[in-house]
Design a protein around this motif. Structure first.
Motif, PDB file in Angstrom:
ATOM      1  N   THR A   2       0.849  -1.191   0.000  1.00 28.24           N
ATOM      2  CA  THR A   2       0.000   0.000   0.000  1.00 28.24           C
ATOM      3  C   THR A   2       0.880   1.235   0.000  1.00 28.24           C
ATOM      4  OG1 THR A   2      -0.122   0.055   2.400  1.00 28.24           O
ATOM      5  CG2 THR A   2      -1.870  -1.172   1.241  1.00 28.24           C
ATOM      6  N   THR A   3       0.340   2.251  -0.589  1.00 30.18           N
ATOM      7  CA  THR A   3       1.053   3.530  -0.597  1.00 30.18           C
ATOM      8  C   THR A   3       0.098   4.613  -0.142  1.00 30.18           C
ATOM      9  OG1 THR A   3       0.471   4.058  -2.870  1.00 30.18           O
ATOM     10  CG2 THR A   3       2.488   2.788  -2.544  1.00 30.18           C
ATOM     11  N   ASP A   4       0.696   5.710   0.255  1.00 25.54           N
ATOM     12  CA  ASP A   4      -0.115   6.841   0.703  1.00 25.54           C
ATOM     13  C   ASP A   4      -0.546   7.721  -0.456  1.00 25.54           C
ATOM     14  OD1 ASP A   4       0.611   5.758   3.074  1.00 25.54           O
ATOM     15  OD2 ASP A   4       1.337   7.615   3.969  1.00 25.54           O
ATOM     16  N   THR A   5      -0.064   7.436  -1.643  1.00 25.73           N
ATOM     17  CA  THR A   5      -0.428   8.266  -2.787  1.00 25.73           C
ATOM     18  C   THR A   5      -1.564   7.613  -3.557  1.00 25.73           C
ATOM     19  OG1 THR A   5       1.208   7.220  -4.203  1.00 25.73           O
ATOM     20  CG2 THR A   5       1.900   9.192  -3.013  1.00 25.73           C
ATOM     21  N   THR A   6      -2.419   8.449  -4.054  1.00 25.94           N
ATOM     22  CA  THR A   6      -3.540   7.993  -4.861  1.00 25.94           C
ATOM     23  C   THR A   6      -3.268   8.390  -6.308  1.00 25.94           C
ATOM     24  OG1 THR A   6      -5.021   8.367  -3.008  1.00 25.94           O
ATOM     25  CG2 THR A   6      -6.034   8.164  -5.176  1.00 25.94           C
ATOM     26  N   LEU A   7      -3.568   7.480  -7.192  1.00 24.12           N
ATOM     27  CA  LEU A   7      -3.378   7.763  -8.599  1.00 24.12           C
ATOM     28  C   LEU A   7      -4.273   8.917  -9.018  1.00 24.12           C
ATOM     29  CD1 LEU A   7      -2.240   7.011 -11.399  1.00 24.12           C
ATOM     30  CD2 LEU A   7      -4.194   5.475 -11.642  1.00 24.12           C
ATOM     31  N   GLN A   8      -3.671   9.968  -9.506  1.00 25.04           N
ATOM     32  CA  GLN A   8      -4.446  11.096 -10.023  1.00 25.04           C
ATOM     33  C   GLN A   8      -4.835  10.755 -11.451  1.00 25.04           C
ATOM     34  OE1 GLN A   8      -2.485  14.891  -9.860  1.00 25.04           O
ATOM     35  NE2 GLN A   8      -4.322  15.990 -10.497  1.00 25.04           N
TER      36      GLN A   8
END
Length: 149
Positions: A2-8
């Motif tokens: 998991t990452t804290d970034t969301t795909l824009q």
């Protein structure tokens, strides 16, 4: 993982406003009258889609299509249309001359605001020098940036 970034998935696209497009057309007609010609003026969004248009009563009918194609070319490539004459001498780029909308004649400018292309401006009716002069005067008068030479 998991990452804290969301795909824009999209980005805001800046575009010239209707009010600014109308003001550009008025500024072009004023410059053209001062220079001594009548013009057709097209303003597109950054995707080359028509945003505003006007053709002076005395401007020949072909100027309408030429102005739109100049605006489309300028917005599409983010460069002035008069620079295309030099580009098309390169045999690797020359095949683009056959594109039906590419207009390698002076009078088309990208509309640049805060470093971003927000549209295209196309002017037809005078000589290529007159069209260029009217474009530069109108863009400058409204506070748009001129592209680097």
């Amino acid at each position: 993982m998991t990452t804290d970034t969301t795909l824009q998935k999209s980005a805001p696209a800046p575009s010239i406003t209707q009010a600014a497009a109308g003001a550009l057309i008025a500024a072009v007609h004023s410059a053209a009258a001062r220079i001594g010609f009548t013009a057709a003026v097209a303003v597109t969004d950054p995707g080359g889609h028509l945003r505003a248009f006007d053709r002076a009563d005395a401007a020949p009918f072909l100027t309408a299509e030429v102005a739109l194609d100049k605006a489309w070319t300028a917005a599409s490539f983010r460069t002035t249309t008069h620079t295309w004459n030099d580009y098309l001498t390169d045999p690797r780029i020359a095949p683009l001359a056959g594109h039906p909308r590419l207009m390698a004649v002076g009078g088309g400018y990208p509309i640049i605001d805060d470093g971003r292309c927000v549209g295209g401006l196309g002017i037809s009716g005078g000589s290529y020098e007159q069209d260029q002069q009217a474009a530069e005067e109108a863009l400058t008068a409204l506070g748009f940036e001129l592209p680097a030479p």
